[in-house]
Write a protein that holds these residues in place. Sequence first.
Motif, mmCIF file in Angstrom:
data_model
loop_
_atom_site.group_PDB
_atom_site.id
_atom_site.type_symbol
_atom_site.label_atom_id
_atom_site.label_comp_id
_atom_site.label_asym_id
_atom_site.label_seq_id
_atom_site.Cartn_x
_atom_site.Cartn_y
_atom_site.Cartn_z
ATOM 1 N N THR A 3 1.739 39.274 114.972
ATOM 2 C CA THR A 3 1.840 40.182 116.116
ATOM 3 C C THR A 3 1.865 41.638 115.639
ATOM 4 O OG1 THR A 3 3.258 38.476 117.033
ATOM 5 C CG2 THR A 3 3.085 40.507 118.272
ATOM 6 N N GLU A 4 2.535 41.869 114.506
ATOM 7 C CA GLU A 4 2.640 43.246 114.012
ATOM 8 C C GLU A 4 1.266 43.802 113.662
ATOM 9 O OE1 GLU A 4 5.824 43.734 111.362
ATOM 10 O OE2 GLU A 4 5.416 45.866 111.036
ATOM 11 N N LEU A 343 8.363 40.811 120.208
ATOM 12 C CA LEU A 343 7.567 39.595 120.388
ATOM 13 C C LEU A 343 7.748 38.654 119.206
ATOM 14 C CD1 LEU A 343 4.247 41.110 121.843
ATOM 15 C CD2 LEU A 343 6.216 40.213 123.090
ATOM 16 N N ASP A 344 7.743 39.218 117.997
ATOM 17 C CA ASP A 344 7.907 38.374 116.804
ATOM 18 C C ASP A 344 9.260 37.650 116.820
ATOM 19 O OD1 ASP A 344 5.464 38.674 115.631
ATOM 20 O OD2 ASP A 344 6.055 40.342 114.326
ATOM 21 N N ALA A 345 10.289 38.360 117.272
ATOM 22 C CA ALA A 345 11.622 37.734 117.300
ATOM 23 C C ALA A 345 11.627 36.555 118.274
ATOM 24 C CB ALA A 345 12.673 38.766 117.711
ATOM 25 N N TRP A 346 10.947 36.729 119.413
ATOM 26 C CA TRP A 346 10.960 35.662 120.407
ATOM 27 C C TRP A 346 10.117 34.470 119.947
ATOM 28 C CZ3 TRP A 346 9.956 40.116 124.363
ATOM 29 C CH2 TRP A 346 11.147 40.853 124.497
ATOM 30 N N VAL A 347 9.050 34.776 119.190
ATOM 31 C CA VAL A 347 8.256 33.683 118.607
ATOM 32 C C VAL A 347 9.089 32.979 117.525
ATOM 33 C CG1 VAL A 347 6.206 33.121 117.231
ATOM 34 C CG2 VAL A 347 6.024 34.739 119.154
ATOM 35 N N TRP A 352 8.844 31.551 122.328
ATOM 36 C CA TRP A 352 7.473 31.914 122.717
ATOM 37 C C TRP A 352 6.499 31.298 121.710
ATOM 38 C CZ3 TRP A 352 5.901 37.218 124.938
ATOM 39 C CH2 TRP A 352 6.861 37.710 125.826
ATOM 40 N N THR A 353 5.254 31.084 122.160
ATOM 41 C CA THR A 353 4.211 30.742 121.198
ATOM 42 C C THR A 353 3.561 32.038 120.716
ATOM 43 O OG1 THR A 353 2.394 30.664 122.801
ATOM 44 C CG2 THR A 353 3.695 28.626 122.492
ATOM 45 N N ALA A 354 2.947 31.974 119.534
ATOM 46 C CA ALA A 354 2.236 33.151 119.013
ATOM 47 C C ALA A 354 1.081 33.520 119.939
ATOM 48 C CB ALA A 354 1.730 32.865 117.600
ATOM 49 N N ALA A 355 0.465 32.519 120.537
ATOM 50 C CA ALA A 355 -0.670 32.805 121.436
ATOM 51 C C ALA A 355 -0.196 33.561 122.679
ATOM 52 C CB ALA A 355 -1.353 31.500 121.839
ATOM 53 N N ASP A 356 0.970 33.184 123.208
ATOM 54 C CA ASP A 356 1.504 33.919 124.364
ATOM 55 C C ASP A 356 1.875 35.347 123.970
ATOM 56 O OD1 ASP A 356 1.215 31.997 126.335
ATOM 57 O OD2 ASP A 356 3.181 31.083 125.949
ATOM 58 N N ALA A 357 2.453 35.513 122.793
ATOM 59 C CA ALA A 357 2.815 36.868 122.330
ATOM 60 C C ALA A 357 1.569 37.743 122.230
ATOM 61 C CB ALA A 357 3.521 36.791 120.979
ATOM 62 N N GLU A 358 0.503 37.159 121.718
ATOM 63 C CA GLU A 358 -0.742 37.926 121.571
ATOM 64 C C GLU A 358 -1.307 38.326 122.936
ATOM 65 O OE1 GLU A 358 -3.532 36.222 118.857
ATOM 66 O OE2 GLU A 358 -5.216 37.318 119.729
ATOM 67 N N ARG A 359 -1.256 37.382 123.863
ATOM 68 C CA ARG A 359 -1.763 37.651 125.208
ATOM 69 C C ARG A 359 -0.950 38.770 125.877
ATOM 70 N NH1 ARG A 359 -1.304 34.719 129.944
ATOM 71 N NH2 ARG A 359 0.321 33.400 129.036
#
Length: 385
Positions: A3-4, A343-347, A352-359
Amino acid sequence: MSTERLLAELPLVDHHCHGVVRGELDRAGFEGLLSESAWPAPAGTAVFDSQLGFAVRRWCAPLLDLEPHSAPEDYLARRAELGVAEVNRRLLAATGIGEYLVETGYRGDDLLTPAELAAVTGRPARTVVRLEAVAEQLARDGTRPASFAADYQAALAEAAAQAVGLKSIVAYRCGLDFDPVRPAPSEVEEAAGRWLRRWEAGGQVRLEEPALLRHVLWAGVDRRLPIQLHVGFGDADIELHRCNPLHLTRWLRAVRPLGVDVLLLHNYPYQREAGYLAHVYPHVYCDVGLAVGYTGSRSGAVIAEWLELTPFAKALFSTDAFGLPELYLVGTVLFRRGLARALDAWVADGDWTAADAERVAHAVGHGNARRVYGLEAPGQGSAAV
Ligand SMILES: [Zn+2]
């Protein structure tokens, strides 16, 4: 992609910002733009000794070929040596902003216009029109109380013809606890009479009559363009407790059936209240621009609070940069970092999924702004939630 890394490369749409100054600045001029205070720091102290000042030394100094954390004196000396055009070019290029929505209504003559900003950055820059500034120009042009409402409607139509949105600073002029009802024509004419008499007697043109502020806001709603409202933190002109967005509740309810989107800007320290309004009302959106740069090392916490209740399709990126290209740079660096960390912390927690974080990163960084303002998507990668 992490995500970063994704956030670092994301072409952001800055949905609320202003031009940068075109002239050279001395230390007082620079520090005046590095603070929302109207006054210099007390003798023996420095505006630079703040979260924002430290962030400028950390993130902007290397772009001027200095060590991170260089002293303010060295930073300002190097800035003067390079000249304002080169500093603007370097810092703006490093923001990675893909598109600018520029509000032009305040001190427009001192700042680069949207066209000039687009020329310096090579990125599109579109205009957001300040509702109150259109009225103030009408006073200078000699509008009369009886014709003010019609004159304003015509002037706004002309000013907004090429604009992607409108902006209100009613928070600055009477607070957000205004009467949410559209003012009657007689009320508008009376208030215009008082305002124009004061102006003609040598007073300020500044629009402060509550009925006129309500009138121009409703006239903005009638244009059917997205409307931005200043909320929360700002300079000493505001009374902050009257800038809590919850004061807008009844007005937001009145606007909802009309199909106009409302964007609550800045919001700090009411980012949770703004998130609540964005949560319950389908036409309400919010950002934490301005607060991200000013809270510096704590901006990650502000971003995380903002995303507690704000639906992910309702959160937009902005810098609210004004005057200094440093505010653009700091606003983007800290936003990218703060959002990525949240986002990274929630993944990492498995929530969360990484795909949701990216979206969500794409939506908040640019997709939501493109959808709300009807901006063209530059190729792929503008997915909204
Ligand atoms: Zn602004």
